[in-house]
Design a protein around this motif. Structure first.
Motif, short mmCIF file in Angstrom:
data_model
loop_
_atom_site.label_atom_id
_atom_site.label_comp_id
_atom_site.label_asym_id
_atom_site.label_seq_id
_atom_site.Cartn_x
_atom_site.Cartn_y
_atom_site.Cartn_z
N CYS A 1 0.95 -1.10 0.15
CA CYS A 1 -0.04 0.11 0.02
C CYS A 1 0.90 1.19 -0.01
CB CYS A 1 -0.91 0.15 1.35
SG CYS A 1 -1.78 1.37 1.56
N SER B 1 0.29 3.73 1.52
CA SER B 1 0.63 4.53 2.86
C SER B 1 1.72 3.86 3.70
CB SER B 1 -0.69 4.27 3.77
OG SER B 1 -0.69 2.73 3.97
N HIS C 1 -1.71 -4.69 5.14
CA HIS C 1 -3.06 -4.77 5.71
C HIS C 1 -3.98 -5.28 4.61
CE1 HIS C 1 -2.14 -0.72 4.41
NE2 HIS C 1 -3.27 -0.69 4.06
N GLU C 2 -3.60 -5.36 3.16
CA GLU C 2 -4.40 -5.95 2.11
C GLU C 2 -4.18 -7.23 1.79
OE1 GLU C 2 -3.33 -2.92 -0.88
OE2 GLU C 2 -3.57 -1.41 0.30
N GLU D 1 -9.30 -4.94 -0.92
CA GLU D 1 -9.02 -3.34 0.04
C GLU D 1 -8.98 -2.19 -0.62
OE1 GLU D 1 -7.30 -1.31 3.39
OE2 GLU D 1 -6.74 -1.56 1.36
ZN LIG Z 1 -3.83 0.46 2.30
#
Ligand SMILES: [Zn+2]
Ligand SMILES: [Zn+2]
Length: 311
Positions: free
Chosen positions: A37, A39, A58-59, A133
């Protein structure tokens, strides 16, 4: 097991790490795809809530020991506060993110609280499932913009979130979708998936603008190109600094909305929507190459548009 570990500021490494220990009400997920990601690419340059050593990611999607194909909603919320009870779980003040506050999907296996598991259909292949996501993020931003069907939509940034915003806008019959993107590789993808206009900058006025970059310049542009009374939704987190004309936003009644994450309902809706979208813009790499691709993207390489890691 092998994992891609954030070990120090601006450093990620593929390491052998101890295997997962399950807590109460947790299941083991064998990761099939984990998306890198933006982020995370920005997030490891300075001290933040991600504290090394950390397995980010997180994905991610994968299989349980029982063979369930699952997508994981990475937001762990308290379930009992005012916001959780009113089903705005994404705003829970004590929310935790898998891959940020605890180990995530850049590994062979992850411990996941059972409440975060969502079944995905057999017909959805892993590469597409790996984009659920970001699609959920774009869907949430769309809802925050008022689900503006039939309008003129501007999207700043042709990365994964920007592309997902374009697809959601097109799927909802936007009359016109324009994308501002500096990289020609990403601009080409934005055109391929159906944006009506793609250039270095937006041109003209829009009813709604999604800023999927998030620096001082893009935030200023997201307001300048907005129709009086329009809404801009800010999803990007490239920089904390902003320098926009707040008085102009007041005089022309422009709305700024921040958008982060998604509700559980939106996550499920993204699973249902994924087969209907053009999600052909990811590239899958072995987890063992994870450090190389992560560092290349972190240092400004614009392709692939989206990297998925496969243990
Ligand atoms: Zn993300
Ligand atoms: Zn809560």
């Amino acid at each position: 097991m092998k994992a891609l570990v954030y070990t120090a500021l601006s450093v990620v490494e593929v390491l052998d790490v101890p295997d997962v220990v399950l807590g109460e009400n947790e299941v083991l997920v064998h990761v099939e795809r984990a998306g890198i990601c933006g982020s995370e690419l920005h997030g490891i340059h300075q001290p933040s809530f991600r504290i090394p050593p950390l397995i980010m990611g997180h994905e991610f999607v994968g299989r349980t020991d029982g063979g369930r194909r699952v997508a994981v909603n990475p937001l762990l919320t308290c379930g009992t506060c005012d916001l959780c009870i009113s089903r705005k779980t994404e705003l829970c003040r004590t929310r935790l993110l898998l891959g940020a506050h605890r180990a995530g999907g850049f590994a062979e296996r992850v411990a996941v609280p059972t409440s975060l598991l969502h079944d995905i259909p057999d017909t959805l292949d892993w590469d597409r499932a790996g984009l659920i996501e970001p699609v959920a993020n774009a869907l949430h931003a769309w809802h925050l913009a008022g689900a503006p069907s039939g309008q003129r939509i501007g999207v700043i940034g042709g990365g994964p979130i920007g592309l997902a915003c374009i697809e959601i806008a097109l799927a909802n019959n936007a009359s016109y979708v324009a994308c501002a993107e500096l990289s020609s590789d990403r601009a080409n993808v934005a055109k391929e998936i159906g944006a009506h206009f793609v250039a270095n900058a937006l041109d003209g006025e829009f009813d709604v603008i999604f800023d999927a970059v998030g620096n001082a310049t893009t935030r200023t542009k997201s307001l300048e190109h907005l129709i009086p009374g329009g809404v801009t939704v800010w999803l990007g987190l490239a920089s904390a600094e902003s320098d926009f004309d707040a008085a102009a936003a007041v005089r022309f009644e422009k709305t700024i909305r921040g958008s982060f994450a998604y509700s559980d309902e939106e996550f499920v809706a993204a699973i249902e929507l994924a087969p209907l979208l053009n999600l052909s813009w990811s590239t899958t790499y072995p987890l063992t190459q994870g450090a190389d691709i992560f560092l290349a993207l972190m240092n400004g390489q614009t392709t692939p548009v989206k990297a998925l890691l496969q243990p």
